[in-house]
Design an enzyme around this catalytic site. Sequence first.
Site, PDB file in Angstrom:
ATOM      1  N   GLY A   1       4.012   3.690   2.352  1.00 24.91           N
ATOM      2  CA  GLY A   1       5.278   4.023   1.718  1.00 24.91           C
ATOM      3  C   GLY A   1       5.788   2.962   0.742  1.00 24.91           C
ATOM      4  O   GLY A   1       6.922   3.040   0.282  1.00 24.91           O
TER       5      GLY A   1
ATOM      6  N   SER B   1       0.817  -1.197   0.000  1.00 28.31           N
ATOM      7  CA  SER B   1       0.000   0.000   0.000  1.00 28.31           C
ATOM      8  C   SER B   1       0.853   1.250   0.000  1.00 28.31           C
ATOM      9  O   SER B   1       1.840   1.356   0.715  1.00 28.31           O
ATOM     10  CB  SER B   1      -0.922  -0.029   1.220  1.00 28.31           C
ATOM     11  OG  SER B   1      -1.231   1.284   1.618  1.00 28.31           O
ATOM     12  N   LYS B   2       0.441   2.162  -0.844  1.00 28.33           N
ATOM     13  CA  LYS B   2       1.121   3.440  -0.975  1.00 28.33           C
ATOM     14  C   LYS B   2       1.125   4.168   0.375  1.00 28.33           C
ATOM     15  O   LYS B   2       2.054   4.878   0.721  1.00 28.33           O
ATOM     16  CB  LYS B   2       0.347   4.243  -2.026  1.00 28.33           C
ATOM     17  CG  LYS B   2       0.953   5.566  -2.383  1.00 28.33           C
ATOM     18  CD  LYS B   2       2.040   5.429  -3.409  1.00 28.33           C
ATOM     19  CE  LYS B   2       2.672   6.790  -3.662  1.00 28.33           C
ATOM     20  NZ  LYS B   2       4.065   6.732  -3.994  1.00 28.33           N
ATOM     21  N   ARG B   3       0.046   3.953   1.118  1.00 24.37           N
ATOM     22  CA  ARG B   3      -0.102   4.625   2.403  1.00 24.37           C
ATOM     23  C   ARG B   3       1.046   4.301   3.357  1.00 24.37           C
ATOM     24  O   ARG B   3       1.420   5.084   4.205  1.00 24.37           O
ATOM     25  CB  ARG B   3      -1.422   4.198   3.038  1.00 24.37           C
ATOM     26  CG  ARG B   3      -2.194   5.365   3.551  1.00 24.37           C
ATOM     27  CD  ARG B   3      -3.541   5.007   4.151  1.00 24.37           C
ATOM     28  NE  ARG B   3      -4.068   3.722   3.785  1.00 24.37           N
ATOM     29  CZ  ARG B   3      -4.689   2.914   4.640  1.00 24.37           C
ATOM     30  NH1 ARG B   3      -4.794   3.239   5.896  1.00 24.37           N
ATOM     31  NH2 ARG B   3      -5.179   1.763   4.223  1.00 24.37           N
TER      32      ARG B   3
ATOM     33  N   ASP C   1       7.228   5.220  -8.840  1.00 21.87           N
ATOM     34  CA  ASP C   1       8.326   5.361  -7.867  1.00 21.87           C
ATOM     35  C   ASP C   1       9.511   4.494  -8.280  1.00 21.87           C
ATOM     36  O   ASP C   1      10.665   4.917  -8.215  1.00 21.87           O
ATOM     37  CB  ASP C   1       7.899   4.900  -6.463  1.00 21.87           C
ATOM     38  CG  ASP C   1       6.896   5.842  -5.822  1.00 21.87           C
ATOM     39  OD1 ASP C   1       6.884   7.020  -6.199  1.00 21.87           O
ATOM     40  OD2 ASP C   1       6.129   5.379  -4.951  1.00 21.87           O
TER      41      ASP C   1
END
Length: 484
Positions: A258, A254-256, A264
Site C-alpha cells: 500500500g 512496495s506497492k504491495r 498515487d
Amino acid sequence: MSNVRTRFAPSPTGYLHLGGLRTALYTYLLAKKHGGTFILRIEDTDQEREVPGAIDLIYKSMHEAGLNYDEGPDVGGDYGPYIQTQRRDLYPKYAWELVESGHAYCCFCSKEDLDNQRKEAEAQGLTWKYNKKCLHTVSLDEAKKRIANGESYVIRQNIPTEGKASFDDLLYGHVEVDCDTLDDNVLLKADGLPTYNFANVVDDHLMGITHVTRGTEYLSSAPKYNLLYDAFGWQPPLYLHLPPVMKDQTRKLSKRYGDPSFEDLLAQGYLKEAIINFIALLGWAPKDTNEEFFSMDDLIRIFDERGINKSPSIFDMNKLTYFNAAYIRKLSPEAYAEYAKPWLTQVLDADKYDLPRLCELLQGRTEVFSQLPDMVRFLKDMPGFDSELYINKKSKSSLETSKAALEFIRPIVEGITDWNETTLHDVIMAAIPESGMKTSQVLWPFRIAITGQAATPGGAFEMAYLLGREETLRRLAASMEKLG
Ligand code: GLU
C-alpha cells in the site's frame, strides 16, 4: 554535447514506484549535468510479469515528472527500437556468437530434469546451480542438429569454474565474486527472447550506454555481466548501483503493502516539483550547502553522484508533506486556484462562493490538496458541534460570555447590508467597545457559531463574508437557539 549516455530501463510490471522514480531521476540528472543523452528503454522480455497498460503509464509518469528522455519508444532515436520485445531478432546472433566462442552453450534439459537436479541439491542442503550437463554431453554439432530437428533449447552462459569475476561500481567500489558461486544463467530462452541477464548487456552496448544506473539488487549479478562484456570484447559501462528506498528499517517501499506510487501521490494532491525535490534528497545530499529546495534545473547543476549515500534511505511521508506545503506556498495565486478548484468543487458549488478569496485564505494552510474538501466542508454544511467549543482560555471566553457576545453581535450583523470583509470588519470592530467585552471574546464565539469548528481557513470576518449574509444570519440564529 558530451557523449555521456544513460538509460532508465524499467520493466512494465505496474506503476512507477518511488524507488524507480528516484533511479530515473538520478539517471536523468547524471546525463543532463554532463550535457549528455537520457534514454528510456522498456525491458519487457519477461512477458509473464508484464501488466497491460504499464508501458503507457511509464511514459505518462516520466513526462509528468519532467524526466523527458531524449530517446525512447514514444520519442524515437537512432538506437531503437527501445522496447526489448521489438528487438527480439537482434539477440540470437549475439548469443550464438558466444556459443561459437565457447562462452555459452545450448542446453536441452527439460523443466523436469532441472526440477529433479534442484531437488537433489536441496536434499543435500546445497544451493542449486546448473551442473553444465549439456556443456559436457552435447557437442556443438549435435546441438545444431537437434535444433534443426525442432528440439526446444535455451542458451546458457558458460561461467568459468574457477577464478574470479568482478566489476567496479562508482558507489560501492570494486566488487568481486568467486566464479564457482555463479550459475550458468539462461541468456536466450526457449521462446527466443533474451533474459534480462543477456538483454541488458547487449542493449547497453548497442545503445552506447556509458553509465548504468540501477538498484543494488543487481550488484551481485554485475560481475557476471562483465564476463559477457569480456567475452564479446566490449568495453563495459561505468556502473552506479543505488541503495533501496525503504519504508522502515526492515522493508523496501512496495506497492504491495500500500505504499504510494508516483501517480498515487499526484492523485492525492502532491505537486510533482515537491515530489522530485524530496525524492532527489532520498539518499543524496548536495555538497557545501544547507539549502534543501531545488528545482529540476538546480538539481541538474549541482547533482553529483559522489553525494549518494550507500546506506538505504527511509521514505518519510511527513518530510514529503513538508516539502509539498512549501511548494504550495510558493505557487502564484492563479496556479494555486487552478490546482485547488477540482478539490474544492468536490464539496462546494463554485457559483456560490468567492473561490479566489477562499483560495487566498487556504493557500498558506494547505499541505496536500486532498485536505481541501475536509477543510471547506463546513461552508456547505454547518457541522454539529459541542458547546464546549465556545470555551476558550486564550480569549477568556466562557459559555456565559459567549452567549452575551452572540446576543450583542446579532443585531449589528443584521444591520450590515454591504456584505464584504471590510465592512464586516469596520462595523463590528467599531461596535465591540460598547459590549464591554474583549474583541476576542466577541469574535471567537461569533466564528464558532457560524462555522462550528475551532480551526477555519480565516477569521470571523472572512468566514462570514464567504458564507454570505443570509447563511451567516441563519447559522447565528440556529447556534444561539442551541445555546439557549
Ligand atoms: N528492468 C530492470 C528493472 O526494472 C532494470 C534493471 C536495469 O536498469 O538494468 O528492475
